[in-house]
Motif scaffolding. Structure first.
Motif, PDB file in Angstrom:
ATOM      1  N   SER A  18      49.358 -87.819  36.795  1.00  0.00           N
ATOM      2  CA  SER A  18      49.670 -88.625  35.337  1.00  0.00           C
ATOM      3  C   SER A  18      48.402 -89.692  35.320  1.00  0.00           C
ATOM      4  O   SER A  18      47.739 -90.078  36.199  1.00  0.00           O
ATOM      5  CB  SER A  18      50.755 -89.448  35.507  1.00  0.00           C
ATOM      6  OG  SER A  18      50.722 -90.592  34.635  1.00  0.00           O
TER       7      SER A  18
ATOM      8  N   SER B 132      45.321 -87.346  38.762  1.00  0.00           N
ATOM      9  CA  SER B 132      45.688 -88.619  38.039  1.00  0.00           C
ATOM     10  C   SER B 132      44.049 -89.166  37.572  1.00  0.00           C
ATOM     11  O   SER B 132      43.947 -89.894  36.645  1.00  0.00           O
ATOM     12  CB  SER B 132      46.379 -89.322  38.908  1.00  0.00           C
ATOM     13  OG  SER B 132      47.487 -88.590  38.980  1.00  0.00           O
TER      14      SER B 132
ATOM     15  N   THR C 250      48.510 -92.376  34.136  1.00  0.00           N
ATOM     16  CA  THR C 250      48.954 -93.878  34.527  1.00  0.00           C
ATOM     17  C   THR C 250      49.259 -94.055  36.145  1.00  0.00           C
ATOM     18  O   THR C 250      49.615 -95.036  36.298  1.00  0.00           O
ATOM     19  CB  THR C 250      50.156 -94.167  33.686  1.00  0.00           C
ATOM     20  OG1 THR C 250      51.410 -93.307  34.143  1.00  0.00           O
ATOM     21  CG2 THR C 250      50.006 -94.045  32.316  1.00  0.00           C
TER      22      THR C 250
ATOM     23  N   ARG D  66      42.889 -89.761  33.683  1.00  0.00           N
ATOM     24  CA  ARG D  66      42.508 -91.140  33.414  1.00  0.00           C
ATOM     25  C   ARG D  66      41.183 -91.390  32.906  1.00  0.00           C
ATOM     26  O   ARG D  66      40.902 -92.061  31.728  1.00  0.00           O
ATOM     27  CB  ARG D  66      42.884 -91.988  34.599  1.00  0.00           C
ATOM     28  CG  ARG D  66      42.589 -93.598  34.168  1.00  0.00           C
ATOM     29  CD  ARG D  66      43.523 -94.120  32.921  1.00  0.00           C
ATOM     30  NE  ARG D  66      43.600 -95.583  32.735  1.00  0.00           N
ATOM     31  CZ  ARG D  66      44.501 -96.282  33.120  1.00  0.00           C
ATOM     32  NH1 ARG D  66      45.853 -95.634  33.324  1.00  0.00           N
ATOM     33  NH2 ARG D  66      44.562 -97.533  32.866  1.00  0.00           N
TER      34      ARG D  66
ATOM     35  N   ASP E 248      47.291 -96.901  37.435  1.00  0.00           N
ATOM     36  CA  ASP E 248      46.938 -97.976  36.595  1.00  0.00           C
ATOM     37  C   ASP E 248      47.197 -99.102  37.475  1.00  0.00           C
ATOM     38  O   ASP E 248      48.576 -99.404  37.802  1.00  0.00           O
ATOM     39  CB  ASP E 248      48.026 -97.939  35.298  1.00  0.00           C
ATOM     40  CG  ASP E 248      47.376 -98.889  34.338  1.00  0.00           C
ATOM     41  OD1 ASP E 248      46.185 -98.986  33.968  1.00  0.00           O
ATOM     42  OD2 ASP E 248      48.160 -99.546  33.939  1.00  0.00           O
TER      43      ASP E 248
END
Lengths: 340, 340
Positions: free
Chosen positions: A134, A21, A136, A25, A139
């Motif tokens: 992921s 992740s 996100t 990102r 986030d």
């Protein structure tokens, strides 16, 4: 990390759920980033997702400005040694492990206190591995960083990157305080979930219990669905503090059970009301914002003390800029007394 | 309840979160339904939501075919006596309390075993009261009913109504087995959530713990946000079984803590793996469907035994029809061995 984060060169070692992740990102944010994982199949999978993944760890990290170490907790000290040996002395190193005191001690013992900043993003998922990663996932996450007396410059650079790229709420804490807080915030909840789900697995009425499972059970056992080996590593990495805080939780559980056994509705309600106060504070936090500046060119003891007190009080940073010889923090502190 | 549920006349006594949700759903389904609550302000609020709410309990329940008793657990026996006294002997009575053995015993002692069917819909919310009620809260919920040897006709009528109006998954169980299963499915999870949140409320690093709160903590303490008096009533209503099942959970917690203290990764992982099996069974249940018929005009001992075994095995009903002298159940049983 260059003049701006957009020009920083980053690497991620260990591309599972969290590392993957982080990698995705950083890539989406336009950074020059490379990944590496000891598992060849995972490297191929990462390459298929469009990420640069050399075959050799050294090729992934050499020449980078910042390296995220995201492998399993027990592998961290050895990976730290290996990565430190093939990166420049100006390269900032950090990790994402769930406990911080041991790895901080290991880094200091290796003479890496000036460039290793222990880190812990507070996010996760029941699933593991790159397939579950992921861009996100992290986030806006609360992201603990543990600044050391000799590592303020590295802390500032990393905090600025995390705020810029991940919109992180950077929580600065000492490593031991992090581990104590994480025991209650994460490790003991995993033990309770495991005990509850484990008892149901052994129950004569197991299938009826599952048929009746209310929200309290479904919520309370969710993390028991995670990978057992990953959870075991996390708990073993914070063994003493997890057991100590489990003791504190058991004490309250004893009080609840005693009030229940005595049929004492008043005492039982009072204990539950105390619990509700913590839960209410979790859901309804409001914050005051302030700015705080320190001289950037000297190791200022006040800066470290300020940061650690901010985190211990439940605060976090959403800004960290070095300009005109000063570092300016934008910080947020929770408001008011405990809610009743 | 008339020829069809659409013509049944119903009443709901106690219009809080659950009772209000039952009331609104029955009204939306087109039934002739009246509500009543001891609190005048709640009665006014219910009337403002377009429901018939007489000032007197007797006016709400007289002449009804089915009455849902939805007040607080400690008030149930007295309300049952009062409502039974002003309704016809053919009026089916049920409740929605979280424990069933005590109220079942009270009903039998009052000679109401033929028309009182203890009930427990498995749904709820952190909030309480009519303001939080919703006609969809109970949609498709697992809804325990406890058929008694002398109350099969009342059970069938009520089960058919719940399936028709609420799309309920009716779980038939004996009252003591319900209370044992509910202890693990709901009551012990409330104790664990209270202990965890309570320990955090007392922690020196309380605000840092809340800042770091991961999903495991947020999920694991959710029900600690509920009304303390309601939770205390629920626990006190199932005191002995809740304490017994808490003991079973403590035993597993002790094993986890011992493995952790010993640094025994293998034992710790094995215990967590056992817990994961229960969690996996919760998330990934599949069911086989079957039909089962019994003669409708006689008290058939096999029918009661069949229903109780179905519920104890984690099964439920989605159909209950009386036709041509037979009662036909559509039933679902979970498939296969425990998932590993």
């Amino acid at each position: 990390m260059g003049a701006a984060n957009g020009q920083a060169r980053a690497a991620v070692v260990g591309t599972g759920l969290i590392g993957g992740s982080v990698l995705l990102r950083l890539r989406d944010a336009g950074l020059d980033v490379a990944g590496w994982d000891p598992d060849p199949a995972t490297r191929r999978h990462a390459a298929e997702r469009g990420v640069v993944v050399p075959d050799a760890l050294e090729d992934a990290v050499a020449g980078r400005d910042v390296v995220f170490l995201c492998g399993p907790l027990p592998t961290l000290p050895a990976t730290l040694t290996r990565v430190a040996g093939v990166t420049d002395d100006g390269c900032v190193l950090t990790d994402v492990g769930s406990t911080k005191a041991d790895v901080a001690t290991a880094a200091t013992a290796q003479g890496l206190g000036h460039r290793f900043v222990p880190g812990h993003p507070m996010a996760g998922a029941d699933r593991a591995g790159l397939a579950a990663a992921s861009p996100t996932l992290l986030d806006g996450a609360a992201w603990v960083l543990c600044p050391a007396p000799t590592g303020m410059a590295a802390f500032r650079r990393l905090a600025a990157l995390l705020i810029d790229v991940f919109h992180a709420q950077v929580v600065p804490m000492s490593a031991p305080e992090h581990d104590t807080a994480a025991a209650l915030a994460s490790h003991v909840p995993h033990l309770l979930a495991g005990a509850l789900a484990g008892a149901v697995q052994r129950a004569a009425l197991r299938d009826a219990v599952l048929a009746l499972a209310a929200g309290s059970f479904t919520d309370g056992t969710r993390v028991a669905g995670g990978p057992p080996a990953r959870t075991a590593n996390m708990l073993l990495g914070n063994r003493e503090r997890a057991l100590a805080e489990l003791g504190a939780v058991r004490n309250v559980l004893d009080e609840l059970a005693e009030a229940l056994a005595a049929g004492d509705a008043g005492a039982l309600t009072a204990r539950l009301d105390e619990a509700r106060a913590a839960r209410a504070a979790l859901g309804a936090r409001s914050y005051t914002t302030h700015r705080c500046e320190f001289p950037a060119e000297v190791e200022h003891a006040g800066e470290l003390a300020y940061l650690r007190e901010l985190g211990a009080a439940g605060g976090h940073l959403t800004g960290c800029r070095v300009e005109a010889g000063a570092v300016a923090y934008t910080a947020h502190l929770p408001v008011g007394p405990p809610l009743g």
